[in-house]
Motif scaffolding. Structure first.
Motif, PDB file in Angstrom:
ATOM      1  N   LEU A  36       0.863  -1.190   0.000  1.00 49.39           N
ATOM      2  CA  LEU A  36       0.000   0.000   0.000  1.00 49.39           C
ATOM      3  C   LEU A  36       0.897   1.236   0.000  1.00 49.39           C
ATOM      4  CD1 LEU A  36      -2.763   1.299   0.097  1.00 49.39           C
ATOM      5  CD2 LEU A  36      -2.717   1.088   2.594  1.00 49.39           C
ATOM      6  N   ARG A  37       0.811   2.001  -1.054  1.00 46.08           N
ATOM      7  CA  ARG A  37       1.695   3.144  -1.240  1.00 46.08           C
ATOM      8  C   ARG A  37       1.194   4.365  -0.467  1.00 46.08           C
ATOM      9  NH1 ARG A  37       5.128   3.279  -5.050  1.00 46.08           N
ATOM     10  NH2 ARG A  37       4.640   5.377  -5.802  1.00 46.08           N
ATOM     11  N   ASP A  38       2.111   5.270  -0.177  1.00 40.93           N
ATOM     12  CA  ASP A  38       1.756   6.506   0.515  1.00 40.93           C
ATOM     13  C   ASP A  38       0.789   7.347  -0.328  1.00 40.93           C
ATOM     14  OD1 ASP A  38       3.440   6.298   2.881  1.00 40.93           O
ATOM     15  OD2 ASP A  38       5.132   6.528   1.513  1.00 40.93           O
ATOM     16  N   GLU A  39      -0.068   8.090   0.358  1.00 39.51           N
ATOM     17  CA  GLU A  39      -0.995   9.010  -0.311  1.00 39.51           C
ATOM     18  C   GLU A  39      -0.301  10.376  -0.418  1.00 39.51           C
ATOM     19  OE1 GLU A  39      -3.604   9.850  -2.508  1.00 39.51           O
ATOM     20  OE2 GLU A  39      -4.699   8.364  -1.337  1.00 39.51           O
ATOM     21  N   ILE A  40       0.648  10.456  -1.345  1.00 32.44           N
ATOM     22  CA  ILE A  40       1.424  11.680  -1.543  1.00 32.44           C
ATOM     23  C   ILE A  40       1.247  12.150  -2.979  1.00 32.44           C
ATOM     24  CG2 ILE A  40       3.732  12.719  -1.521  1.00 32.44           C
ATOM     25  CD1 ILE A  40       4.574  10.617   0.500  1.00 32.44           C
ATOM     26  N   PRO A  41       0.696  13.321  -3.197  1.00 35.89           N
ATOM     27  CA  PRO A  41       0.504  13.815  -4.571  1.00 35.89           C
ATOM     28  C   PRO A  41       1.837  13.882  -5.311  1.00 35.89           C
ATOM     29  CG  PRO A  41      -0.702  15.173  -3.003  1.00 35.89           C
ATOM     30  CD  PRO A  41       0.174  14.261  -2.189  1.00 35.89           C
ATOM     31  N   GLY A  42       1.799  13.499  -6.570  1.00 37.60           N
ATOM     32  CA  GLY A  42       2.979  13.595  -7.402  1.00 37.60           C
ATOM     33  C   GLY A  42       3.762  12.312  -7.537  1.00 37.60           C
ATOM     34  N   ILE A  43       3.563  11.317  -6.626  1.00 39.34           N
ATOM     35  CA  ILE A  43       4.270  10.048  -6.776  1.00 39.34           C
ATOM     36  C   ILE A  43       3.458   9.125  -7.672  1.00 39.34           C
ATOM     37  CG2 ILE A  43       5.270  10.313  -4.476  1.00 39.34           C
ATOM     38  CD1 ILE A  43       3.451   7.981  -3.575  1.00 39.34           C
ATOM     39  N   TRP A  44       4.083   8.062  -8.079  1.00 36.09           N
ATOM     40  CA  TRP A  44       3.427   7.083  -8.945  1.00 36.09           C
ATOM     41  C   TRP A  44       2.355   6.319  -8.176  1.00 36.09           C
ATOM     42  CZ3 TRP A  44       4.032   6.422 -14.087  1.00 36.09           C
ATOM     43  CH2 TRP A  44       3.522   5.257 -14.661  1.00 36.09           C
ATOM     44  N   GLU A  45       1.111   6.311  -8.650  1.00 35.76           N
ATOM     45  CA  GLU A  45      -0.003   5.583  -8.052  1.00 35.76           C
ATOM     46  C   GLU A  45      -0.143   5.838  -6.556  1.00 35.76           C
ATOM     47  OE1 GLU A  45       0.630   1.507  -9.056  1.00 35.76           O
ATOM     48  OE2 GLU A  45       0.151   1.786 -11.159  1.00 35.76           O
ATOM     49  N   PRO A  46      -0.321   7.084  -6.118  1.00 36.83           N
ATOM     50  CA  PRO A  46      -0.448   7.370  -4.681  1.00 36.83           C
ATOM     51  C   PRO A  46      -1.665   6.679  -4.075  1.00 36.83           C
ATOM     52  CG  PRO A  46      -1.115   9.261  -5.989  1.00 36.83           C
ATOM     53  CD  PRO A  46      -0.502   8.301  -6.952  1.00 36.83           C
ATOM     54  N   GLY A  47      -1.494   6.129  -2.868  1.00 42.96           N
ATOM     55  CA  GLY A  47      -2.606   5.517  -2.157  1.00 42.96           C
ATOM     56  C   GLY A  47      -3.122   4.234  -2.756  1.00 42.96           C
ATOM     57  N   SER A  48      -2.373   3.621  -3.658  1.00 43.98           N
ATOM     58  CA  SER A  48      -2.825   2.398  -4.323  1.00 43.98           C
ATOM     59  C   SER A  48      -2.031   1.188  -3.833  1.00 43.98           C
ATOM     60  CB  SER A  48      -2.660   2.524  -5.844  1.00 43.98           C
ATOM     61  OG  SER A  48      -3.467   3.543  -6.369  1.00 43.98           O
ATOM     62  N   TRP A  49      -2.621   0.026  -4.040  1.00 46.90           N
ATOM     63  CA  TRP A  49      -1.916  -1.224  -3.792  1.00 46.90           C
ATOM     64  C   TRP A  49      -1.117  -1.570  -5.038  1.00 46.90           C
ATOM     65  CZ3 TRP A  49      -1.730  -3.573   0.869  1.00 46.90           C
ATOM     66  CH2 TRP A  49      -2.705  -3.211   1.812  1.00 46.90           C
TER      67      TRP A  49
END
Length: 332
Positions: A36-49
């Motif tokens: 589960l990725r961080d919810e950070i704007p600008g990164i690849w697929e934020p907030g996604s598994w």
């Protein structure tokens, strides 16, 4: 993929066709490890598994080194049996794509015990749960295709629809060698027949094989040389499997029956009769001829068998040493 994954539209080195690598990790029980990725704007697929992985760095001599470094850095993971599985195209919002080399590997540990340095968490998921998750459709499709491939290797066909799209409440799948079967309702229930080789050398050691980490059944576990009977007798199956898997030549006249394990993994699953035969003599030295199934042959003292070992293999060896011809497992 983590924050270091090259973004779509970024220039790739001229000598590098894939600049990123990800790991498709499964545990041998039908589950896949997702991040589960961080919810950070600008990164690849934020907030996604997504899958663990990232971009190639200057010190990486290959994409395999890239994924191994990423696994160590992100989660402290070291998975010996990683192997290339596919090359996927990750598409950005502007329509550009980045090629990603996918490596597949087997690991069956507890994600909660890992030291995760990026993202929110790691968790095991079965493919039928993925439609509930926020994730890229390409990642969902990748897991589905890998699960179908593992199933097809063992059964010769794709899994039923429930395994790839329909949400179920089952926590663990039935044993990979025993697809679920409904109650007989008065009808005959077919038993799967397996032929297994009990081979002893002149020192009294028993031949066992270490199964490939990606094996649909008993990955990274020691087991007899074995196979399922096709349109053939059990002895003919044994002779064929010994030749195909290990290059051993066995005369059917030198084969004797020594034990059988009749088992079910749970009430309602298809029964299996695992027949074990001893070869009194043979020609050849065990070789790795089917590396997708077995990665190592070794001789073991019966009082010092390796771990992990398939439970019914241990039961059969114990029975043979005790002079018994039959064992039941899993029946209530």
């Amino acid at each position: 993929m983590n924050e270091e994954t090259s973004q779509p539209g970024s220039a790739l080195p001229p000598d590098l066709q894939q600049a990123n690598a990800s790991a498709l990790i499964h545990n041998g029980s039908g589950e896949y490890l997702l991040h589960l990725r961080d919810e950070i704007p600008g990164i690849w697929e934020p907030g996604s598994w997504s899958l663990l992985g990232g971009g190639r760095e200057p010190g990486d001599r290959s994409l395999e080194e890239t994924i191994r470094r990423e696994l160590r850095e992100e989660a402290g993971l070291d998975i010996p049996g990683l192997a290339p599985f596919a090359v996927e195209e990750a598409r950005g919002s502007d329509g550009t794509t980045v090629p990603i080399q996918i490596f597949a590997g087997h690991w069956a540990g507890d994600p909660a015990a890992l030291n995760l340095t990026e993202g929110v968490m790691l968790h095991w998921f079965r493919p039928d749960v993925l439609p509930r998750l926020r994730m890229a459709p390409s990642t969902r499709d990748l897991v589905r295709r890998h699960a179908e491939l593992l199933h097809a290797r063992h059964y010769g066909s794709a899994p039923p629809a429930a395994a790839t799209g329909t949400v179920t409440t089952a926590r663990r799948p039935p044993h990979p060698c025993a697809p679920s079967a409904p109650a007989s309702g008065g009808k005959a229930v077919l038993n799967v027949i397996g032929a297994h080789l009990y081979l002893e050398n002149t020192d009294g050691e028993i031949l066992l094989g270490l199964r490939h980490p990606d094996s649909a059944y008993a990955g990274q576990t020691w087991h007899f040389l074995a196979g399922h009977c096709e349109q053939e007798s059990a002895v003919a199956c044994l002779v064929r499997e010994a030749r195909e898997e290990a290059g051993l030549l066995i005369d059917p006249g030198d084969v004797e029956y020594v034990h059988a394990v009749h088992l079910v993994d749970a009430p309602g699953t298809q029964p299996r009769m695992q027949m074990v035969f001893r070869a009194r003599q043979w020609t050849g030295t065990p070789e790795i001829l089917e590396p997708d199934k077995c990665v190592r042959w070794s001789w073991w003292r019966p009082e010092a068998l390796p771990e992990p070992l398939v439970p019914y293999t241990r039961a059969a060896i114990d029975g043979i040493r005790a002079g018994r011809r039959y064992t039941e497992m899993g029946w209530t």
